[in-house]
Design a protein around this motif. Structure first.
Motif, PDB file in Angstrom:
ATOM      1  N   GLU A  81      -0.524 -16.816  65.369  1.00 37.11           N
ATOM      2  CA  GLU A  81      -1.077 -17.770  64.402  1.00 37.11           C
ATOM      3  C   GLU A  81      -1.093 -19.195  64.924  1.00 37.11           C
ATOM      4  OE1 GLU A  81       1.131 -19.581  60.411  1.00 37.11           O
ATOM      5  OE2 GLU A  81       1.075 -17.423  60.709  1.00 37.11           O
ATOM      6  N   ASP A  82      -0.269 -19.482  65.916  1.00 39.45           N
ATOM      7  CA  ASP A  82       0.011 -20.874  66.266  1.00 39.45           C
ATOM      8  C   ASP A  82      -1.001 -21.500  67.208  1.00 39.45           C
ATOM      9  OD1 ASP A  82       2.280 -20.542  64.726  1.00 39.45           O
ATOM     10  OD2 ASP A  82       3.508 -19.950  66.440  1.00 39.45           O
ATOM     11  N   MET A  83      -1.757 -20.685  67.958  1.00 41.58           N
ATOM     12  CA  MET A  83      -2.751 -21.206  68.891  1.00 41.58           C
ATOM     13  C   MET A  83      -4.143 -20.971  68.327  1.00 41.58           C
ATOM     14  SD  MET A  83      -3.395 -20.395  72.969  1.00 41.58           S
ATOM     15  CE  MET A  83      -1.919 -21.252  73.548  1.00 41.58           C
ATOM     16  N   ALA A  84      -4.758 -22.029  67.846  1.00 42.84           N
ATOM     17  CA  ALA A  84      -6.135 -21.964  67.352  1.00 42.84           C
ATOM     18  C   ALA A  84      -7.080 -22.318  68.492  1.00 42.84           C
ATOM     19  CB  ALA A  84      -6.331 -22.925  66.186  1.00 42.84           C
ATOM     20  N   ARG A 345      -1.811 -26.051  60.093  1.00 38.20           N
ATOM     21  CA  ARG A 345      -0.662 -26.019  59.159  1.00 38.20           C
ATOM     22  C   ARG A 345       0.645 -26.230  59.916  1.00 38.20           C
ATOM     23  NH1 ARG A 345       0.025 -21.279  55.047  1.00 38.20           N
ATOM     24  NH2 ARG A 345       0.442 -20.214  57.024  1.00 38.20           N
ATOM     25  N   LEU A 346       0.769 -25.622  61.068  1.00 40.92           N
ATOM     26  CA  LEU A 346       1.986 -25.809  61.856  1.00 40.92           C
ATOM     27  C   LEU A 346       2.134 -27.274  62.243  1.00 40.92           C
ATOM     28  CD1 LEU A 346       4.429 -24.761  63.445  1.00 40.92           C
ATOM     29  CD2 LEU A 346       2.876 -24.159  65.316  1.00 40.92           C
ATOM     30  N   TRP A 355       9.051 -36.116  68.895  1.00 40.29           N
ATOM     31  CA  TRP A 355       8.127 -36.487  69.974  1.00 40.29           C
ATOM     32  C   TRP A 355       7.250 -35.326  70.434  1.00 40.29           C
ATOM     33  CZ3 TRP A 355       8.891 -33.454  74.151  1.00 40.29           C
ATOM     34  CH2 TRP A 355      10.172 -33.066  74.518  1.00 40.29           C
ATOM     35  N   ARG A 356       7.596 -34.098  70.104  1.00 38.12           N
ATOM     36  CA  ARG A 356       6.751 -32.964  70.491  1.00 38.12           C
ATOM     37  C   ARG A 356       5.382 -32.998  69.801  1.00 38.12           C
ATOM     38  NH1 ARG A 356      10.790 -28.171  69.093  1.00 38.12           N
ATOM     39  NH2 ARG A 356      10.988 -29.548  67.277  1.00 38.12           N
ATOM     40  N   LYS A 357       5.277 -33.759  68.743  1.00 38.23           N
ATOM     41  CA  LYS A 357       3.992 -33.874  68.044  1.00 38.23           C
ATOM     42  C   LYS A 357       2.938 -34.502  68.952  1.00 38.23           C
ATOM     43  CE  LYS A 357       2.368 -34.657  63.345  1.00 38.23           C
ATOM     44  NZ  LYS A 357       2.811 -34.928  61.962  1.00 38.23           N
ATOM     45  N   GLU A 387      -9.764 -32.715  67.450  1.00 36.05           N
ATOM     46  CA  GLU A 387      -8.461 -32.888  66.825  1.00 36.05           C
ATOM     47  C   GLU A 387      -7.601 -31.650  67.061  1.00 36.05           C
ATOM     48  OE1 GLU A 387      -9.224 -33.702  62.722  1.00 36.05           O
ATOM     49  OE2 GLU A 387      -9.661 -35.822  63.070  1.00 36.05           O
ATOM     50  N   TYR A 388      -6.311 -31.853  67.239  1.00 37.30           N
ATOM     51  CA  TYR A 388      -5.321 -30.809  67.471  1.00 37.30           C
ATOM     52  C   TYR A 388      -5.373 -30.217  68.886  1.00 37.30           C
ATOM     53  CZ  TYR A 388      -5.260 -30.814  62.320  1.00 37.30           C
ATOM     54  OH  TYR A 388      -5.194 -31.178  60.998  1.00 37.30           O
ATOM     55  N   ALA A 389      -6.263 -30.722  69.761  1.00 39.19           N
ATOM     56  CA  ALA A 389      -6.378 -30.173  71.118  1.00 39.19           C
ATOM     57  C   ALA A 389      -5.070 -30.357  71.883  1.00 39.19           C
ATOM     58  CB  ALA A 389      -7.515 -30.849  71.872  1.00 39.19           C
ATOM     59  N   ALA A 390      -4.723 -29.364  72.684  1.00 35.43           N
ATOM     60  CA  ALA A 390      -3.464 -29.379  73.426  1.00 35.43           C
ATOM     61  C   ALA A 390      -3.508 -30.360  74.589  1.00 35.43           C
ATOM     62  CB  ALA A 390      -3.160 -27.986  73.957  1.00 35.43           C
ATOM     63  N   ILE A 391      -2.499 -31.202  74.678  1.00 40.18           N
ATOM     64  CA  ILE A 391      -2.281 -32.009  75.875  1.00 40.18           C
ATOM     65  C   ILE A 391      -0.844 -31.831  76.362  1.00 40.18           C
ATOM     66  CG2 ILE A 391      -4.114 -33.689  75.463  1.00 40.18           C
ATOM     67  CD1 ILE A 391      -1.966 -35.600  74.352  1.00 40.18           C
ATOM     68  N   LYS A 392      -0.217 -30.745  75.913  1.00 42.02           N
ATOM     69  CA  LYS A 392       1.116 -30.387  76.418  1.00 42.02           C
ATOM     70  C   LYS A 392       1.023 -30.065  77.904  1.00 42.02           C
ATOM     71  CE  LYS A 392       4.768 -26.886  75.826  1.00 42.02           C
ATOM     72  NZ  LYS A 392       5.236 -25.720  75.023  1.00 42.02           N
TER      73      LYS A 392
END
Length: 540
Positions: A81-84, A345-346, A355-357, A387-392
């Motif tokens: 559910e967590d990776m859109a 939602r997550l 800071w993980r946000k 929006e919400y795109a990963a930059i981790k």
């Protein structure tokens, strides 16, 4: 990308079609026991071959979703559910996202099974080449590495293919069964009659391998106490801390939480491992040039893979983990459309003080300070990201334009934070938040634990793991162990329309299918029921 390829229409090699444990499928370019005894470098080369297989690409040749072990982690994450994902015609992982064509008759199940069984063969080839009774201390160290790899592979496969009761597929005769145990030096007759084993039996096999690894990593004959413990060359090699960490994972799967916490603690105990790990901090995790995915910039990673420019995964430009996960690249797939995002939602549940946000592009209305790779002639910069795109995960050296150095990155197998949260869950099951508070002290200085009681505390730890290990292929195992459902369809969802699947309890596709070709070669194996297309997408 909507075309479904059945196995009969995919060009598969003869070895791919046979069981991973049948004698004819063993690699032919391995050293014999005599060669290993005569030349220790031969064994080192074989162990390096295990590490190299981590990043092997296009084993089956289905599509560009085949980039070795990291692609297995991405498959697991996309099943949850967590990776859109942004809808795109370039998506090669759509089958797992939409839970379709996942039965034992399709090439996608073959892709997973073939990779893992061939990976297992590389470990077995090392183990079978050495006589443990006469092995030198150096040979034992290499054997210890091979046993760690085999334990990791069996642990992954066992948890992925174990059939767990759910509300969608029914097979009481398979409940608790995992995979066949594929041993070194099996005869063809044994391999062709090798049924799936119960979870307890596979766990016993895994622990036996890890106990050997632990013994082999400690040289009792060394007179200098400080030199008795094996010291690895780099973190692509497993060592004592990794062996303890794998035992912690195994005990967690067994739901033996006290033992899991004990071994997780040992994994982080410098006096037992010789390694002094330090938790990842914000500066390390959000650096534009290295990002999260650079083992040399932090000391929280316990075990990983590393790509170099000579690797096929890098030279391919697009068939590698960075291509699919790093939003700031233009040479790979992510920047072409199928951006990986955090579930909306997550994300909304993460406080701004954590800071993980900053690992995902903040949507409008969220005010946090983030660093992005600067725009280039080809890369539009942060404005071009959804929006919400990963930059981790960042492009290597902060270079979004070219696979060299952009794709030259590291991928974590195990981090100390996982061990901390295993300890935290054991505490939580006794009603104590102490382990959780110790972990959150490194993530959110304003954190206040409002969960009360064992059940609520365990749920809070599960929530923190969903944030912490997003994109690392780990959270699938907790979803399955804890029987958590998948909810992607809701008002304001950022999952694309065909991906909006909501399960009532454990999702049926978490019981992955063993392929038909394995059954054909080894009739004792019976696959899990087909989990495909059992849930209709949620409609607004």
């Amino acid at each position: 990308m909507k075309n479904i390829l059945k196995i009969g229409f995919v060009a598969l090699t003869a070895t791919a079609l046979l069981s991973g444990c049948i004698k004819e499928t063993f690699p032919t370019s391995v050293a014999t026991s005599d060669q290993v005894a005569a030349n220790p470098a031969a064994l080192e080369s074989q162990v390096n071959g295990i590490a190299a297989f981590v990043n092997a690409i296009e084993i089956l040749g289905v599509n560009h979703s085949e980039f070795g072990y990291p692609s297995m982690g991405m498959i697991r994450d996309l099943m949850g559910e967590d990776m859109a994902t942004v809808s795109s015609g370039y998506e090669h992982f759509g089958v797992w996202i939409e839970a379709r064509a996942m039965s034992d008759q399709y090439a996608y199940a073959q892709q997973v099974w073939n990779y893992y069984t061939q990976f297992l063969l590389t470990a077995n080839s090392v183990i079978s080449a050495v006589n443990e009774a006469s092995a030198t201390e150096v040979q034992k160290q290499y054997l210890g590495m091979a046993y760690c790899y085999r334990a990791m592979i069996n642990l992954d496969m066992g948890r992925m293919f174990e059939f767990k009761k759910n509300g969608y597929t029914v097979a009481p005769e398979l409940e608790g069964y995992t995979i066949p145990i594929i041993r070194e030096n099996m005869t063809e007759a044994e391999a062709r009659n090798n049924p799936r084993v119960k979870k307890a039996d596979l766990l016993a096999h895994i622990h036996a391998d890890l106990d050997k690894a632990i013994d082999f990593f400690y040289n009792e004959n060394e007179k200098d106490e400080n030199k008795r413990l094996f010291v690895r060359q780099n973190k692509t090699q497993p060592d004592m801390s990794v062996a303890y960490g794998l035992k912690a994972r195994a005990y967690l799967w067994a739901e033996n939480y006290d033992e899991a916490a004990k071994y997780a603690g040992w994994a982080l105990d410098k006096t037992k491992t010789g390694v002094d790990y330090k938790a990842l901090n914000e500066a390390q995790a959000t650096d534009v040039a290295t990002g999260f995915n650079s083992v040399g910039t932090n000391n929280s990673w316990m075990w990983c893979s590393s790509l170099v420019k000579e690797d096929d995964a890098v030279k391919s430009s697009i068939i590698n983990f960075t291509s699919w996960i790093a939003s700031e690249t233009v040479f790979g797939y992510a920047g072409a459309g199928p951006y990986r995002m955090i579930d909306a939602r997550l994300y909304s549940r993460i406080p701004n003080s954590d800071w993980r946000k900053k690992w995902w592009k903040a949507p409008e209305g969220v005010s946090i300070k983030q660093n992005f790779v600067p725009a280039t002639a080809d890369y539009a910069g942060a404005e071009g990201l959804p929006e919400y795109a990963a930059i981790k995960f960042r492009p290597g050296s902060g270079n979004p334009d070219s696979e060299d150095p952009g794709a030259i990155c590291d991928y974590p197998f195990m981090r100390m934070e996982e061990m901390m949260l295993i300890i935290a869950e054991a505490d939580a099951r006794k009603g104590s938040p102490n382990g959780l508070l110790a972990f959150m002290a490194e993530r959110n200085p304003d954190y206040v634990c409002t969960a009360s009681g064992a059940t609520a505390l365990v749920d809070e730890i599960f929530f923190q793991k969903r944030i912490e290990f997003w994109g690392e292929g780990i959270n699938f195992f907790d979803y399955k162990r804890l029987g958590k459902g998948v909810t992607r369809g809701y008002e304001g969802t950022n999952h694309y329309e065909d991906a909006r699947l909501n399960s009532n309890g454990l999702a049926p596709w978490y019981n992955m299918c063993i392929v038909r070709t394995e059954h054909n070669a080894n009739p004792a194996v019976v696959s899990n029921p087909d989990p495909s297309s059992l849930i209709e997408p949620w409609k607004e």
